[in-house]
Motif scaffolding. Structure first.
Motif, short mmCIF file in Angstrom:
data_model
loop_
_atom_site.label_atom_id
_atom_site.label_comp_id
_atom_site.label_asym_id
_atom_site.label_seq_id
_atom_site.Cartn_x
_atom_site.Cartn_y
_atom_site.Cartn_z
N UNK A 36 15.70 39.39 58.39
CA UNK A 36 14.61 38.49 58.92
C UNK A 36 14.13 37.63 57.65
N UNK A 37 14.37 36.32 57.74
CA UNK A 37 13.89 35.50 56.86
C UNK A 37 12.96 34.49 57.39
N UNK A 38 11.79 35.20 57.53
CA UNK A 38 10.43 34.41 58.26
C UNK A 38 9.50 33.84 57.32
N UNK A 39 9.88 32.86 56.63
CA UNK A 39 8.65 32.22 55.82
C UNK A 39 8.02 31.09 56.26
N UNK A 40 6.90 31.22 56.91
CA UNK A 40 6.20 29.92 57.62
C UNK A 40 5.36 29.40 56.38
N UNK A 41 5.83 28.37 55.98
CA UNK A 41 5.10 27.56 54.90
C UNK A 41 4.47 26.21 55.36
N UNK A 55 17.66 34.60 61.29
CA UNK A 55 18.15 35.99 61.50
C UNK A 55 19.62 36.14 61.22
N UNK A 56 19.94 37.13 60.61
CA UNK A 56 21.28 37.56 60.07
C UNK A 56 21.30 39.13 60.24
N UNK A 57 22.63 39.47 60.06
CA UNK A 57 22.95 41.06 59.90
C UNK A 57 23.61 41.54 58.61
N UNK A 68 26.16 38.14 58.63
CA UNK A 68 26.75 37.64 59.89
C UNK A 68 25.21 37.03 60.58
N UNK A 69 25.47 35.79 61.10
CA UNK A 69 24.50 35.04 61.90
C UNK A 69 24.32 35.67 63.14
N UNK A 70 22.94 36.04 63.36
CA UNK A 70 22.51 36.64 64.67
C UNK A 70 22.05 35.45 65.61
N UNK A 71 22.62 35.60 66.71
CA UNK A 71 22.30 34.97 67.94
C UNK A 71 21.79 35.47 68.92
N UNK A 72 21.13 34.94 70.10
CA UNK A 72 21.06 35.59 71.30
C UNK A 72 19.75 36.53 71.07
N UNK A 73 18.74 36.23 70.16
CA UNK A 73 17.43 37.07 69.88
C UNK A 73 16.36 36.11 70.53
N UNK A 74 15.41 36.68 70.82
CA UNK A 74 14.14 36.22 71.26
C UNK A 74 12.95 36.24 70.20
N UNK A 75 12.52 35.12 69.80
CA UNK A 75 11.85 35.05 68.60
C UNK A 75 10.34 34.36 68.98
N UNK A 76 9.30 34.73 68.75
CA UNK A 76 8.21 34.13 69.13
C UNK A 76 6.95 34.54 67.90
#
Length: 281
Positions: A36-41, A55-57, A68-76
């Motif tokens: 998870x690369x979730x940097x909200x700047x 998101x990746x694996x 690997x790229x992760x697709x199909x996830x739900x993110x909020x």
């Protein structure tokens, strides 16, 4: 006699060759994990509404392919006080984006990721950062004499427990360098933070700043938890030596609520950031 010596050498070579065994070294394997690369700047002077989460694996250590790229996830991301939800849309390349985020300093937010039937979550507070009052160059405070360094001057707020992440990148360099700062001993005071390019330990060559060089500078206000996380990462980037940290699997704040053993890598952070640059004279 000459022939006997030649035969003896031949036998020795054959003997040494026949004694070579192929040794299989067992390499530990690990399951693929969500990264998870979730940097909200929130950059000062902007609305901060455009944000992206990657998101990746993870892949095995000796794997030559990239993550690997992760697709199909739900993110909020949810504002914990108002309950306002910000949906991040899947771009089908590992990126999840929103143009509606509303940053509020000091506000707590919760990230939720649903992927492969499991739910990951993390909670962080949006940390403020102080203004930069001046930037200048000098040669007196660094580790090396007569080496140019850049100075960033700012005043630490009166409240205790402020943590800073500094990002420096000289134009043309592939990777930036990171440093951490805390106000434990300088709370409420003016801080003069300096940076110079350190000696390359592999080549013993100093690639110092020169007149005309441009360096970009980011200062982030970060939480104590993220400070601790980054300290471990920075220690490991330095390599493994006699007095250096041993690389370990660094856990961030993204918890798998469905299956805690299948934890994710990475961190959910919210920061205000000052971005600037300086050209050496």
């Amino acid at each position: 006699m000459k022939n006997n010596i030649q035969l003896l050498i031949l036998f020795l070579v054959i003997g040494m060759t026949s004694c070579e065994d192929v040794i299989d070294v067992p390499v530990q394997s690990a399951p693929a994990r969500l990264v998870v690369e979730a940097s909200l700047d929130w950059e000062k002077g902007t609305s901060g509404n455009n944000q992206v989460i990657i998101l990746s694996s993870s892949t095995p250590f000796f794997e030559t392919t990239t993550a690997m790229e992760v697709v199909g996830a739900s993110v909020k991301v949810t504002n914990d006080s108002s309950g306002l939800e910000f949906q991040f849309e899947d771009q089908n390349n590992g990126a999840y984006t929103t143009s509606d985020f509303v940053p509020v300093l000091g506000q707590s937010y919760t990230l939720e990721i649903r992927y492969n039937g499991e739910v990951y979550s993390a909670t962080e507070t949006l940390q403020p950062v102080t203004d930069i009052t001046s930037i200048y160059q000098d040669v007196e405070d660094g580790f090396e004499d007569d080496i140019l360094e850049v100075h960033i001057v700012f005043t630490d707020p009166q409240q205790e427990g402020n943590n800073y992440l500094f990002r420096f990148q000289k134009e043309g360099d592939l990777l930036p360098e990171f440093e951490l700062g805390q106000d434990e001993f300088v709370n409420g005071n003016e801080i003069d933070w300096w940076y110079e390019i350190e000696e390359d330990e592999d080549t013993d060559k100093i690639e110092a700043f020169q007149p005309g060089d441009l360096v970009t500078i980011d200062i982030y206000g970060i939480s104590e938890g993220y400070n601790d996380y980054m300290q471990i990462l920075i220690d490991q980037i330095g390599g493994v030596g006699l007095f250096e940290a041993t690389p370990v699997s660094v856990k961030g704040n993204c918890i798998n609520q469905t299956n805690p053993e299948n934890y994710a890598h990475g961190y959910f952070r919210l920061t205000e950031v000052n971005r600037t640059s300086y050209t050496f004279e």
